[in-house]
Design a protein around this motif. Structure first.
Motif, mmCIF file in Angstrom:
data_model
loop_
_atom_site.group_PDB
_atom_site.id
_atom_site.type_symbol
_atom_site.label_atom_id
_atom_site.label_comp_id
_atom_site.label_asym_id
_atom_site.label_seq_id
_atom_site.Cartn_x
_atom_site.Cartn_y
_atom_site.Cartn_z
ATOM 1 N N GLN A 35 -17.436 6.099 70.523
ATOM 2 C CA GLN A 35 -16.925 7.468 70.611
ATOM 3 C C GLN A 35 -16.471 7.793 72.027
ATOM 4 O OE1 GLN A 35 -20.193 9.789 69.003
ATOM 5 N NE2 GLN A 35 -19.308 9.733 66.952
ATOM 6 N N THR A 36 -17.177 7.255 73.019
ATOM 7 C CA THR A 36 -16.799 7.487 74.407
ATOM 8 C C THR A 36 -15.440 6.860 74.700
ATOM 9 O OG1 THR A 36 -19.108 7.554 75.118
ATOM 10 C CG2 THR A 36 -17.473 7.071 76.804
ATOM 11 N N HIS A 39 -12.643 8.747 72.922
ATOM 12 C CA HIS A 39 -12.253 9.970 73.619
ATOM 13 C C HIS A 39 -11.257 9.654 74.725
ATOM 14 C CE1 HIS A 39 -12.503 13.992 75.238
ATOM 15 N NE2 HIS A 39 -12.926 13.538 76.406
ATOM 16 N N ARG A 43 -7.176 10.887 74.897
ATOM 17 C CA ARG A 43 -6.558 11.605 76.024
ATOM 18 C C ARG A 43 -5.293 10.902 76.504
ATOM 19 N NH1 ARG A 43 -11.057 13.145 80.424
ATOM 20 N NH2 ARG A 43 -11.403 10.894 80.312
ATOM 21 N N THR A 282 -16.623 7.589 80.918
ATOM 22 C CA THR A 282 -15.870 7.934 79.712
ATOM 23 C C THR A 282 -14.894 6.836 79.309
ATOM 24 O OG1 THR A 282 -14.157 9.078 80.983
ATOM 25 C CG2 THR A 282 -16.017 10.396 80.206
#
Length: 293
Positions: A35-36, A39, A43, A282
């Motif tokens: 999930q990191t 993300h 972006r 991230t």
């Protein structure tokens, strides 16, 4: 990837393409924190478009670029890394079986495959570190994703590329005095040609760049600095680079989406030639270069 003058691609002449390379089908990341990484990819403009039928694997896409996020861990396998790492590059070829046999005949090491029922057996060889190089010939109307993945309902399966981005290349870290070895590896197995030392792209000037015979992929080899202290000499695929016709416009669009860029570190700063995103918890770093094509 490195800077200064843009080389004339035609200066290399018509390179032989014995493997029938056609480009990159997907880049695969391995991580315990999907999930990191997801993300970070979103972006950048990627969107999750499909899930693997039997494994914890997601397919992200924008334009013609596919990134696979693999969080599947077999019971006997070592733990997955928290920080995402490039685990594989899948190369589009005219004939996967022929390309695979040719690679083995020239000394490549085969990767044993373990597939579930109704899954595709995609041939692969060992790359740098624990990475793999896949050979894929199912593209276009009927692709590998039609067999192994299930589309996510309500999602555009072909999201457009942000800022006309395209995959440009891969950056590989190598050990001391290993430039000749790795150059020969990619030349002998895949038909890559070494660009002149003065030929650079982007904002990073170190390393040597190899060009694929199909003209769609660049592979940058970076050795540790000779005078570096306590340098990490692990060999690995470090990051991927995207090409865009307008670096500053793409950077502005990505900053508005929350992406941070390196502005002053070791001579690296964002300019018209290129930019590098700031690595964090991230996700990994990514590179952007002005598209010379």
């Amino acid at each position: 990837m490195p800077t200064t003058a843009t080389p004339d691609r035609e200066a290399l002449g018509e390179l032989p393409n014995p493997m029938g390379l056609l480009g990159v089908e997907f880049i695969e990341y391995s991580t315990a924190r999907p999930q990191t990484l997801g993300h970070s990819l979103e972006r950048l403009g990627f969107r999750p478009v499909a899930r693997h039928r039997s494994r914890e694997v997601l397919l992200y896409r924008q334009g013609d670029m596919n990134i696979v996020v693999n969080a599947h861990r077999p019971p006997e396998a070592p733990p997955l890394p928290d920080r995402a790492r490039i685990a594989a590059v899948a190369l589009r070829v005219r004939d996967a079986a022929s390309a695979y046999r040719r690679a083995l005949e020239r000394g490549a090491w085969a990767v044993p495959t373990q597939v579930e029922v109704m899954e595709l057996n995609i041939p692969a060889i060992h790359g740098v570190g624990d990475s793999r190089l896949y050979f894929v010939d199912r593209v276009g109307e009927f692709s590998i994703y039609d067999v192994d993945f299930v589309p996510i309902p309500g999602v555009d399966p072909r999201p457009p590329a942000l800022g006309d981005m395209k995959l440009f290349g891969v950056v590989q870290y190598i050990g001391f005095e290993r430039l000749a070895d790795w150059s020969a590896f990619y030349a002998e197995l895949l038909g890559f040609a070494e660009l002149p030392p003065e030929a650079h792209f982007g904002v990073l000037t170190q390393g040597r760049i190899l060009a694929s015979p199909c003209g769609t992929l660049h592979w940058q080899l970076i050795e540790p600095a000779i005078d570096a202290v306590d340098v990490d000499t692990e060999e690995m695929l470090e990051r991927i680079a995207f090409a865009t016709p307008d670096v500053l416009a793409t950077v502005a669009a990505l900053k508005a989406r929350g992406v941070e860029f390196v502005e002053s570190s070791g001579g690296v700063r964002t300019d018209r030639a290129g930019a590098v995103t700031r690595p964090s918890d991230t996700g990994p770093s990514f590179e952007f270069v002005r598209d010379p094509r």
